[in-house]
Design an enzyme around this catalytic site. Sequence first.
Site, PDB file in Angstrom:
ATOM      1  N   GLN A  69       0.820  -1.216   0.000  1.00 26.79           N
ATOM      2  CA  GLN A  69       0.000   0.000   0.000  1.00 26.79           C
ATOM      3  C   GLN A  69       0.856   1.269   0.000  1.00 26.79           C
ATOM      4  OE1 GLN A  69      -2.723  -1.650   3.520  1.00 26.79           O
ATOM      5  NE2 GLN A  69      -3.566   0.204   2.635  1.00 26.79           N
ATOM      6  N   HIS A  70       0.193   2.364  -0.285  1.00 32.12           N
ATOM      7  CA  HIS A  70       0.666   3.744  -0.020  1.00 32.12           C
ATOM      8  C   HIS A  70       1.732   4.302  -0.952  1.00 32.12           C
ATOM      9  CE1 HIS A  70      -1.468   3.062   3.685  1.00 32.12           C
ATOM     10  NE2 HIS A  70      -0.553   2.234   4.152  1.00 32.12           N
TER      11      HIS A  70
ATOM     12  N   ASP B 273      -2.247  -4.864  -0.396  1.00 26.85           N
ATOM     13  CA  ASP B 273      -1.920  -6.228   0.050  1.00 26.85           C
ATOM     14  C   ASP B 273      -2.726  -6.662   1.275  1.00 26.85           C
ATOM     15  OD1 ASP B 273      -0.521  -4.495   1.743  1.00 26.85           O
ATOM     16  OD2 ASP B 273       1.426  -5.446   1.412  1.00 26.85           O
TER      17      ASP B 273
HETATM   18  N1  LIG Z   1      11.044 -19.474   8.900  1.00 23.11           N
HETATM   19  C1  LIG Z   1      10.994 -18.140   9.037  1.00 23.11           C
HETATM   20  N2  LIG Z   1      11.006 -17.579  10.253  1.00 23.11           N
HETATM   21  C2  LIG Z   1      10.944 -16.232  10.408  1.00 23.11           C
HETATM   22  N3  LIG Z   1      10.895 -15.358   9.370  1.00 23.11           N
HETATM   23  C3  LIG Z   1      10.891 -15.856   8.118  1.00 23.11           C
HETATM   24  C4  LIG Z   1      10.923 -17.263   7.882  1.00 23.11           C
HETATM   25  N4  LIG Z   1      10.891 -17.448   6.543  1.00 23.11           N
HETATM   26  C5  LIG Z   1      10.835 -16.215   5.977  1.00 23.11           C
HETATM   27  N5  LIG Z   1      10.839 -15.250   6.919  1.00 23.11           N
HETATM   28  C6  LIG Z   1      10.842 -13.798   6.716  1.00 23.11           C
HETATM   29  O1  LIG Z   1       9.592 -13.359   6.224  1.00 23.11           O
HETATM   30  C7  LIG Z   1       9.782 -12.139   5.466  1.00 23.11           C
HETATM   31  C8  LIG Z   1       8.989 -12.198   4.189  1.00 23.11           C
HETATM   32  O2  LIG Z   1       7.639 -12.274   4.519  1.00 23.11           O
HETATM   33  P1  LIG Z   1       6.510 -11.823   3.490  1.00 23.11           P
HETATM   34  O3  LIG Z   1       6.710 -12.523   2.205  1.00 23.11           O
HETATM   35  O4  LIG Z   1       5.209 -11.969   4.188  1.00 23.11           O
HETATM   36  O5  LIG Z   1       6.924 -10.290   3.361  1.00 23.11           O
HETATM   37  P2  LIG Z   1       6.487  -9.227   2.317  1.00 23.11           P
HETATM   38  O6  LIG Z   1       5.262  -9.753   1.615  1.00 23.11           O
HETATM   39  O7  LIG Z   1       7.639  -8.754   1.511  1.00 23.11           O
HETATM   40  O8  LIG Z   1       6.105  -8.042   3.269  1.00 23.11           O
HETATM   41  P3  LIG Z   1       4.879  -7.029   3.184  1.00 23.11           P
HETATM   42  O9  LIG Z   1       3.645  -7.904   3.031  1.00 23.11           O
HETATM   43  O10 LIG Z   1       4.909  -6.350   4.515  1.00 23.11           O
HETATM   44  O11 LIG Z   1       5.140  -6.189   1.993  1.00 23.11           O
HETATM   45  C9  LIG Z   1      11.277 -11.999   5.221  1.00 23.11           C
HETATM   46  O12 LIG Z   1      11.787 -10.966   6.055  1.00 23.11           O
HETATM   47  C10 LIG Z   1      11.800 -13.382   5.604  1.00 23.11           C
HETATM   48  O13 LIG Z   1      13.145 -13.358   6.043  1.00 23.11           O
HETATM   49  O1  LIG Z   2       1.842   0.185   5.031  1.00 17.94           O
HETATM   50  C1  LIG Z   2       1.270  -0.880   5.163  1.00 17.94           C
HETATM   51  C2  LIG Z   2      -0.143  -0.939   5.639  1.00 17.94           C
HETATM   52  O2  LIG Z   2      -0.662   0.300   5.966  1.00 17.94           O
HETATM   53  C3  LIG Z   2       2.010  -2.117   4.822  1.00 17.94           C
HETATM   54  O3  LIG Z   2       1.378  -3.267   5.308  1.00 17.94           O
HETATM   55  C4  LIG Z   2       2.245  -2.178   3.336  1.00 17.94           C
HETATM   56  O4  LIG Z   2       1.027  -2.401   2.680  1.00 17.94           O
HETATM   57  C5  LIG Z   2       3.302  -3.183   2.946  1.00 17.94           C
HETATM   58  O5  LIG Z   2       2.935  -4.453   3.093  1.00 17.94           O
END
Ligand SMILES: Nc1ncnc2c1ncn2[C@@H]1O[C@H](COP(=O)(O)OP(=O)(O)OP(=O)(O)O)[C@@H](O)[C@H]1O
Ligand SMILES: O=C(CO)[C@@H](O)[C@H](O)CO
Length: 465
Positions: A74-75, A229
């Site tokens: 987002q944002h 997301d």
């Molecule tokens: N087994 C585990 N234990 C703890 N953390 C983990 C593990 N496997 C992956 N991660 C962490 O999870 C994170 C990725 O998570 P995710 O894919 O939900 O993030 P993202 O979608 O990029 O974030 P956002 O949704 O906030 O944009 C990384 O920082 C990764 O190192």
């Molecule tokens: O800033 C927010 C929600 O306000 C984050 O969760 C981003 O959407 C990245 O995941």
Amino acid sequence: MHVLALVAGIDSSTQSCKVFVRDADSGEVVRSGRAKHPDGTEIDPAVWKDALETAIADAGGLGDVDAVAVGAQQHGMICLDEQGSVVRPALLWNDTRSASSGRDLVDELGAQEWADAVGVVPLASITVSKLRWLADNEPTSADRAAAVCLPHDWLSWQLGGASGLDSLATDRGDASGTGYFSAGANAYRRDLLELGMRGRQPQLPRVAGPSERIGETAGGALIGPGTGDNAAAALGLAAGVGDVVVSIGTSGVVSAVTDVAAADPSGIIAGFADATGRQLPLVCTLNAARVLDATASLLGVDHAELSRLALSSPSEGLVLVPYLEGERTPNRPDASGAIHGLRLGNSTPGHLARAAVEGLLCGLADGIDALRNAGIETRRVLLVGGGAKSEALRELAPAILGVPVVVPEPGEYVADGAARQAAWALAGTPEPPQWASAPARTYEADPTPAIRERYAEVRDLTEGA
Ligand SMILES: Nc1ncnc2c1ncn2[C@@H]1O[C@H](COP(=O)(O)OP(=O)(O)OP(=O)(O)O)[C@@H](O)[C@H]1O
Ligand SMILES: O=C(CO)[C@@H](O)[C@H](O)CO
């Protein structure tokens, strides 16, 4: 002969891009692909498009797919010129340079007025604060901004051929994170956009309905409206009344689907919209899974060992305040993290690992309290995101969060929500398709208020630091 209809859900998140192709009827995964995003809080959107193309290729292409939708972080502020070219790199949700611009906007209008108008108080993350930063620091770029959109709007537009600014579209879920869209009134507040941009009036994407078709890919797949997301995750999980979705990704998010729009002048709860026409009050922290990444790297171990270490040590007075990137909730953009309560007896890798998991959970527990204090039912937590793969986090969560914690089997719930939305747009039905929910395990434990009390004392020592 029954022809299988396929839909694709995309999650263009902070750290990576994921594409899941699913059977539109059953929701079963057919194939998937992914690609990494670079680190940083200022990113050229072209990098996201490249990653999307790589992830689509990794998923075997979209040639046989009937519908697609994009969920994304987002944002993020994307400014386009008259020709549709990006004016400057996007500023992401976790870029804190706009903190003082947000404070200026709050001073000018008042926190209560912002909350009443658009359900959010402009902190650094909110798009309108980023636009004010742009207007004040890069006025030439602000002058060139003929349109402003968000990461998911821009990627959907690219998938549809990017044919002119008039074809830009968004949805309520993502629009509600801008600071110039009211989820309660379902309308833009162009006056607030103008306030952010110091009088400039860029074009905004039109706000499509929850299952509207907004375009078509070159291969003929219809494009659903997409969403932010967090709204996509709530849709992917089919979250209902009493469910609190806690996502531990790059951000830590606590949210719930409700009928009443939130208007919290403290700025703790953001009054976002969901992806089905309802509301999504949400609390977001800047420090989540990366706190575990950083602690693992500090200790020189991997995630499995970090989890084992955390579960091997009792909680013995060591507190880790996880403000490693400053913090958004509470609003302390310049704070840093802290370790408090070191003694000879707890100076071990295990105690530090446990303090990291507990500190991360205590910040999220504060978010659940905020929702509960606003009258939102908090019967159980649905725990998702990369950080939910940590067994220590799952086991310690119910005691600190104070409610049963349901952990669906590790999956990509943002991409699932986007795929479900694509199937909905394809079906043209009043409600999204009912897909079987993922198998889940429930964790329960007696609450441990002492851990939260100790954390609260130390958290407040970091004020403004
Ligand atoms: N087994 C585990 N234990 C703890 N953390 C983990 C593990 N496997 C992956 N991660 C962490 O999870 C994170 C990725 O998570 P995710 O894919 O939900 O993030 P993202 O979608 O990029 O974030 P956002 O949704 O906030 O944009 C990384 O920082 C990764 O190192
Ligand atoms: O800033 C927010 C929600 O306000 C984050 O969760 C981003 O959407 C990245 O995941």
